[in-house]
Write an enzyme that holds these catalytic residues in place. Structure first.
Site, PDB file in Angstrom:
ATOM      1  N   HIS A  97      -3.725  -4.914   0.343  1.00 42.45           N
ATOM      2  CA  HIS A  97      -3.231  -5.532   1.715  1.00 42.45           C
ATOM      3  C   HIS A  97      -3.266  -6.953   1.769  1.00 42.45           C
ATOM      4  CE1 HIS A  97      -2.685  -1.684   4.085  1.00 42.45           C
ATOM      5  NE2 HIS A  97      -3.491  -1.141   3.080  1.00 42.45           N
ATOM      6  N   CYS A 141       0.858  -1.073  -0.040  1.00 41.72           N
ATOM      7  CA  CYS A 141       0.029  -0.215  -0.123  1.00 41.72           C
ATOM      8  C   CYS A 141       0.889   1.242  -0.038  1.00 41.72           C
ATOM      9  CB  CYS A 141      -1.128  -0.072   1.116  1.00 41.72           C
ATOM     10  SG  CYS A 141      -2.362   1.217   0.799  1.00 41.72           S
ATOM     11  N   GLU A 156      -2.118  -9.028   3.658  1.00 41.55           N
ATOM     12  CA  GLU A 156      -2.078  -9.438   5.310  1.00 41.55           C
ATOM     13  C   GLU A 156      -3.489  -9.427   5.760  1.00 41.55           C
ATOM     14  OE1 GLU A 156      -2.212  -4.875   5.828  1.00 41.55           O
ATOM     15  OE2 GLU A 156      -1.510  -6.471   4.323  1.00 41.55           O
TER      16      GLU A 156
END
Length: 248
Positions: A227, A121, A229
């Protein structure tokens, strides 16, 4: 590797005012989704906070990079537009100069030793700026919608097209349908120009969603706008960890 066993992955962090327990003050922060993803991929996460004001960022970065096997430039607030020669847009965050200086110094140090690097990001934006590129400061004005960042704590779901044969494609292929992948986004800025990198993923509206260094076959040097994660997507983190091993 810096030692035997699991590779150590350094992650840049926030340095902000926060509350915990009975305390309220400046703290070093990073969502645990990042560290959990590194651990799940077989690495050990090490937080790399920006040095205090007045300390030599370049010296700190050189030392930090000498102690880690890989680097993640994480998400966060907007890069100061003065870093790429632009005036601040009314929608752009107040600058966080300390973090900008630190992450640019980390990228300098990582490049000097060809350290495997992943930008997430904000991280991909910092990588572009580090390479001499520029950013779109407010994507809704460019594409006419806010799907990339619906606001608040909500992530936007965006479908991205991935360049076949790219390093990125080899890392996320298990999660794709054809050459498309649905990702979790939370950004109102995006990479506009990216010297030294080639774009390898785009959303349907043309926003750059990933880039990797030209001639990067020998070095993991990849940035993504989403993202991973937040979706427990181990492919990218696994690729980074593998790149940090002698056989990676």
């Amino acid at each position: 590797m810096t030692g035997s066993g699991r590779p150590v992955i350094g992650l840049s962090t926030y340095r902000v005012d926060a509350q915990w327990g009975v305390w309220d003050g400046e703290a070093v922060l990073l969502p645990t989704t990042y560290t959990r993803s590194i651990e799940a991929a077989g690495g050990i996460a090490m937080l790399l906070p920006p040095p205090s004001e007045g300390l030599p960022a370049a010296e700190f970065a050189d030392t930090a990079v000498s102690r880690i096997d890989g680097l993640v430039i994480t998400g966060g607030s907007d890069v100061d537009p003065s870093r790429y020669g632009a005036e601040r847009h009314r929608e752009t965050d107040e600058p966080h100069g300390q973090r900008d200086v630190w992450e640019l110094a980390l990228l300098d140090a990582a490049a000097a030793v060809s350290l495997p690097t992943l930008g997430i990001c904000r991280g991909v934006q910092v990588m572009a700026v580090h390479g001499g590129g520029t950013l779109h400061q407010h994507v809704p004005e460019v594409v006419g919608h806010s799907a990339h960042s619906p606001g608040g704590r909500v992530y936007g779901e965006v479908a991205v097209s991935i360049e076949p044969g790219s390093r990125l494609a080899s890392l996320v292929s298990a999660s794709t349908v054809g050459d498309r992948l649905t990702v979790s986004c939370h950004h109102h800025q995006a990479v506009a120009t990216h010297p030294g990198f080639r774009a390898t993923a785009w959303s349907a509206d043309g926003v750059l969603e990933a880039m990797e260094a030209d001639g990067s076959a020998d070095r993991f040097n990849l940035g993504i706008q989403w993202h991973p994660e937040e979706r427990d997507d181990a492919g990218l983190f696994g690729g980074l960890v593998r790149a940090c091993t002698p056989s990676g």
